[in-house]
Design a protein around this motif. Structure first.
Motif, PDB file in Angstrom:
ATOM      1  N   ARG A 157      13.555 -18.627 -24.094  1.00  0.00           N
ATOM      2  CA  ARG A 157      13.149 -17.519 -23.223  1.00  0.00           C
ATOM      3  C   ARG A 157      14.372 -16.999 -22.484  1.00  0.00           C
ATOM      4  O   ARG A 157      15.407 -17.667 -22.428  1.00  0.00           O
ATOM      5  N   VAL A 158      14.232 -15.807 -21.928  1.00  0.00           N
ATOM      6  CA  VAL A 158      15.291 -15.206 -21.121  1.00  0.00           C
ATOM      7  C   VAL A 158      14.778 -15.148 -19.686  1.00  0.00           C
ATOM      8  O   VAL A 158      13.740 -14.537 -19.421  1.00  0.00           O
ATOM      9  N   MET A 159      15.485 -15.796 -18.773  1.00  0.00           N
ATOM     10  CA  MET A 159      15.129 -15.808 -17.357  1.00  0.00           C
ATOM     11  C   MET A 159      16.211 -15.063 -16.581  1.00  0.00           C
ATOM     12  O   MET A 159      17.367 -15.498 -16.538  1.00  0.00           O
ATOM     13  N   MET A 160      15.848 -13.953 -15.977  1.00  0.00           N
ATOM     14  CA  MET A 160      16.809 -13.122 -15.254  1.00  0.00           C
ATOM     15  C   MET A 160      16.810 -13.464 -13.770  1.00  0.00           C
ATOM     16  O   MET A 160      15.759 -13.644 -13.169  1.00  0.00           O
ATOM     17  N   SER A 161      17.980 -13.571 -13.217  1.00  0.00           N
ATOM     18  CA  SER A 161      18.128 -13.765 -11.772  1.00  0.00           C
ATOM     19  C   SER A 161      19.506 -13.240 -11.379  1.00  0.00           C
ATOM     20  O   SER A 161      20.347 -12.986 -12.226  1.00  0.00           O
ATOM     21  N   GLY A 162      19.719 -13.078 -10.098  1.00  0.00           N
ATOM     22  CA  GLY A 162      21.018 -12.600  -9.645  1.00  0.00           C
ATOM     23  C   GLY A 162      21.120 -11.093  -9.693  1.00  0.00           C
ATOM     24  O   GLY A 162      20.125 -10.382  -9.775  1.00  0.00           O
ATOM     25  N   LYS A 163      22.351 -10.631  -9.656  1.00  0.00           N
ATOM     26  CA  LYS A 163      22.619  -9.192  -9.569  1.00  0.00           C
ATOM     27  C   LYS A 163      23.455  -8.687 -10.730  1.00  0.00           C
ATOM     28  O   LYS A 163      24.328  -7.858 -10.567  1.00  0.00           O
ATOM     29  N   ALA A 164      23.216  -9.208 -11.926  1.00  0.00           N
ATOM     30  CA  ALA A 164      24.016  -8.791 -13.078  1.00  0.00           C
ATOM     31  C   ALA A 164      23.106  -8.418 -14.245  1.00  0.00           C
ATOM     32  O   ALA A 164      21.997  -8.938 -14.374  1.00  0.00           O
ATOM     33  N   THR A 165      23.586  -7.541 -15.081  1.00  0.00           N
ATOM     34  CA  THR A 165      22.876  -7.126 -16.280  1.00  0.00           C
ATOM     35  C   THR A 165      23.357  -7.964 -17.446  1.00  0.00           C
ATOM     36  O   THR A 165      24.544  -8.230 -17.584  1.00  0.00           O
ATOM     37  N   HIS A 204      28.846 -12.535 -19.972  1.00  0.00           N
ATOM     38  CA  HIS A 204      29.008 -13.697 -19.092  1.00  0.00           C
ATOM     39  C   HIS A 204      27.728 -14.126 -18.375  1.00  0.00           C
ATOM     40  O   HIS A 204      27.724 -15.131 -17.682  1.00  0.00           O
ATOM     41  N   VAL A 205      26.630 -13.407 -18.547  1.00  0.00           N
ATOM     42  CA  VAL A 205      25.382 -13.731 -17.850  1.00  0.00           C
ATOM     43  C   VAL A 205      24.591 -14.739 -18.681  1.00  0.00           C
ATOM     44  O   VAL A 205      24.011 -14.399 -19.709  1.00  0.00           O
ATOM     45  N   ASN A 206      24.579 -15.997 -18.244  1.00  0.00           N
ATOM     46  CA  ASN A 206      23.883 -17.065 -18.964  1.00  0.00           C
ATOM     47  C   ASN A 206      22.451 -17.178 -18.462  1.00  0.00           C
ATOM     48  O   ASN A 206      22.187 -17.777 -17.426  1.00  0.00           O
ATOM     49  N   VAL A 207      21.521 -16.591 -19.202  1.00  0.00           N
ATOM     50  CA  VAL A 207      20.121 -16.596 -18.784  1.00  0.00           C
ATOM     51  C   VAL A 207      19.191 -17.134 -19.872  1.00  0.00           C
ATOM     52  O   VAL A 207      17.991 -17.189 -19.685  1.00  0.00           O
ATOM     53  N   LEU A 208      19.742 -17.558 -20.999  1.00  0.00           N
ATOM     54  CA  LEU A 208      18.933 -18.075 -22.093  1.00  0.00           C
ATOM     55  C   LEU A 208      18.558 -19.520 -21.805  1.00  0.00           C
ATOM     56  O   LEU A 208      19.410 -20.335 -21.445  1.00  0.00           O
ATOM     57  N   GLU A 209      17.274 -19.853 -21.938  1.00  0.00           N
ATOM     58  CA  GLU A 209      16.791 -21.215 -21.753  1.00  0.00           C
ATOM     59  C   GLU A 209      16.113 -21.680 -23.033  1.00  0.00           C
ATOM     60  O   GLU A 209      15.431 -20.913 -23.707  1.00  0.00           O
ATOM     61  N   ILE A 210      16.309 -22.963 -23.347  1.00  0.00           N
ATOM     62  CA  ILE A 210      15.763 -23.577 -24.551  1.00  0.00           C
ATOM     63  C   ILE A 210      14.753 -24.639 -24.126  1.00  0.00           C
ATOM     64  O   ILE A 210      15.002 -25.414 -23.199  1.00  0.00           O
ATOM     65  N   LYS A 211      13.635 -24.713 -24.842  1.00  0.00           N
ATOM     66  CA  LYS A 211      12.610 -25.704 -24.545  1.00  0.00           C
ATOM     67  C   LYS A 211      12.886 -26.974 -25.348  1.00  0.00           C
ATOM     68  O   LYS A 211      13.060 -26.920 -26.566  1.00  0.00           O
ATOM     69  N   THR A 212      12.932 -28.115 -24.661  1.00  0.00           N
ATOM     70  CA  THR A 212      13.179 -29.397 -25.331  1.00  0.00           C
ATOM     71  C   THR A 212      11.894 -29.929 -25.950  1.00  0.00           C
ATOM     72  O   THR A 212      10.798 -29.411 -25.697  1.00  0.00           O
ATOM     73  N   LYS A 213      12.003 -30.980 -26.744  1.00  0.00           N
ATOM     74  CA  LYS A 213      10.833 -31.616 -27.342  1.00  0.00           C
ATOM     75  C   LYS A 213       9.885 -32.158 -26.277  1.00  0.00           C
ATOM     76  O   LYS A 213       8.691 -32.270 -26.501  1.00  0.00           O
ATOM     77  N   ASP A 214      10.439 -32.510 -25.108  1.00  0.00           N
ATOM     78  CA  ASP A 214       9.626 -33.039 -24.011  1.00  0.00           C
ATOM     79  C   ASP A 214       8.955 -31.940 -23.191  1.00  0.00           C
ATOM     80  O   ASP A 214       8.232 -32.230 -22.241  1.00  0.00           O
ATOM     81  N   GLY A 215       9.210 -30.683 -23.519  1.00  0.00           N
ATOM     82  CA  GLY A 215       8.602 -29.569 -22.812  1.00  0.00           C
ATOM     83  C   GLY A 215       9.395 -29.077 -21.618  1.00  0.00           C
ATOM     84  O   GLY A 215       8.933 -28.202 -20.890  1.00  0.00           O
ATOM     85  N   ASP A 216      10.590 -29.630 -21.399  1.00  0.00           N
ATOM     86  CA  ASP A 216      11.443 -29.178 -20.305  1.00  0.00           C
ATOM     87  C   ASP A 216      12.264 -27.974 -20.752  1.00  0.00           C
ATOM     88  O   ASP A 216      12.562 -27.821 -21.934  1.00  0.00           O
ATOM     89  N   TRP A 217      12.649 -27.144 -19.802  1.00  0.00           N
ATOM     90  CA  TRP A 217      13.508 -25.988 -20.077  1.00  0.00           C
ATOM     91  C   TRP A 217      14.914 -26.285 -19.588  1.00  0.00           C
ATOM     92  O   TRP A 217      15.097 -26.753 -18.477  1.00  0.00           O
ATOM     93  N   ILE A 218      15.898 -26.046 -20.461  1.00  0.00           N
ATOM     94  CA  ILE A 218      17.291 -26.229 -20.070  1.00  0.00           C
ATOM     95  C   ILE A 218      18.033 -24.909 -20.270  1.00  0.00           C
ATOM     96  O   ILE A 218      17.808 -24.193 -21.252  1.00  0.00           O
ATOM     97  N   GLY A 219      18.883 -24.576 -19.315  1.00  0.00           N
ATOM     98  CA  GLY A 219      19.685 -23.358 -19.412  1.00  0.00           C
ATOM     99  C   GLY A 219      20.927 -23.602 -20.242  1.00  0.00           C
ATOM    100  O   GLY A 219      21.495 -24.692 -20.216  1.00  0.00           O
ATOM    101  N   LEU A 220      21.333 -22.602 -20.997  1.00  0.00           N
ATOM    102  CA  LEU A 220      22.547 -22.709 -21.809  1.00  0.00           C
ATOM    103  C   LEU A 220      23.729 -22.151 -21.037  1.00  0.00           C
ATOM    104  O   LEU A 220      23.710 -21.008 -20.600  1.00  0.00           O
ATOM    105  N   GLU A 221      24.742 -22.961 -20.875  1.00  0.00           N
ATOM    106  CA  GLU A 221      26.006 -22.533 -20.266  1.00  0.00           C
ATOM    107  C   GLU A 221      27.016 -22.420 -21.399  1.00  0.00           C
ATOM    108  O   GLU A 221      27.436 -23.428 -21.968  1.00  0.00           O
ATOM    109  N   LEU A 222      27.384 -21.208 -21.740  1.00  0.00           N
ATOM    110  CA  LEU A 222      28.309 -21.013 -22.853  1.00  0.00           C
ATOM    111  C   LEU A 222      29.748 -21.107 -22.376  1.00  0.00           C
ATOM    112  O   LEU A 222      30.165 -20.374 -21.493  1.00  0.00           O
ATOM    113  N   THR A 223      30.472 -22.035 -22.978  1.00  0.00           N
ATOM    114  CA  THR A 223      31.881 -22.221 -22.659  1.00  0.00           C
ATOM    115  C   THR A 223      32.638 -22.282 -23.976  1.00  0.00           C
ATOM    116  O   THR A 223      32.399 -23.185 -24.763  1.00  0.00           O
TER     117      THR A 223
END
Length: 131
Positions: A101-109, A55-74
């Motif tokens: 990339r993987v960006m970790m935050s919060g208190k979950a593994t 349930h820990v959504n920490v994967l981010e994808i880089k767009t063609k414009d160079g922005d990073w968006i987080g993936l929310e899996l539902t």
């Protein structure tokens, strides 16, 4: 399915030369002194990567414009399928590898199961297109 969708009818040799790697990945919660980068930006060298995470959504994808968006899996039991560098080479740049990339935050593994497919042959641009 990728070969079929491109109309490549001679892909048996690729199937025979494909190896798979199943990895169990664990990214612990960052401490106060650690950076939030669990895994720096990269593209997988594999043909295709399939990920299933908890349930820990920490994967981010880089767009063609160079922005990073987080993936929310539902729902959380969803799979992520990403193209790798080998698919980019095979498709002659028609399918681009996904920078992520993987960006970790919060208190979950974060726990992830990753299935990576590799070719044991040397791939060249247009390897299957010029037969």
């Amino acid at each position: 399915m990728v070969f079929y969708s491109y109309g490549a009818d001679k892909y048996e040799s690729h199937n025979e030369s494909t190896n798979y790697l199943l990895r169990l990945l664990k990214y612990g919660e960052p401490t106060e002194t650690e950076t939030e980068v669990g895994l720096p930006p990269h593209e997988d060298m594999s043909f295709i990567t399939i990920l299933c995470q908890n349930h820990v959504n920490v994967l981010e994808i880089k767009t063609k414009d160079g922005d990073w968006i987080g993936l929310e899996l539902t729902p959380p039991s969803s799979f992520i399928v990403m193209a790798g560098d080998a698919l980019t080479v095979w498709s002659n740049d028609r399918v681009r590898a996904c920078t992520h990339r993987v960006m970790m935050s919060g208190k979950a593994t974060r726990y992830t199961v990753g299935l990576f497919s590799f070719s044991s042959k040397i791939l060249h641009v247009g390897n299957f297109w010029n037969r």
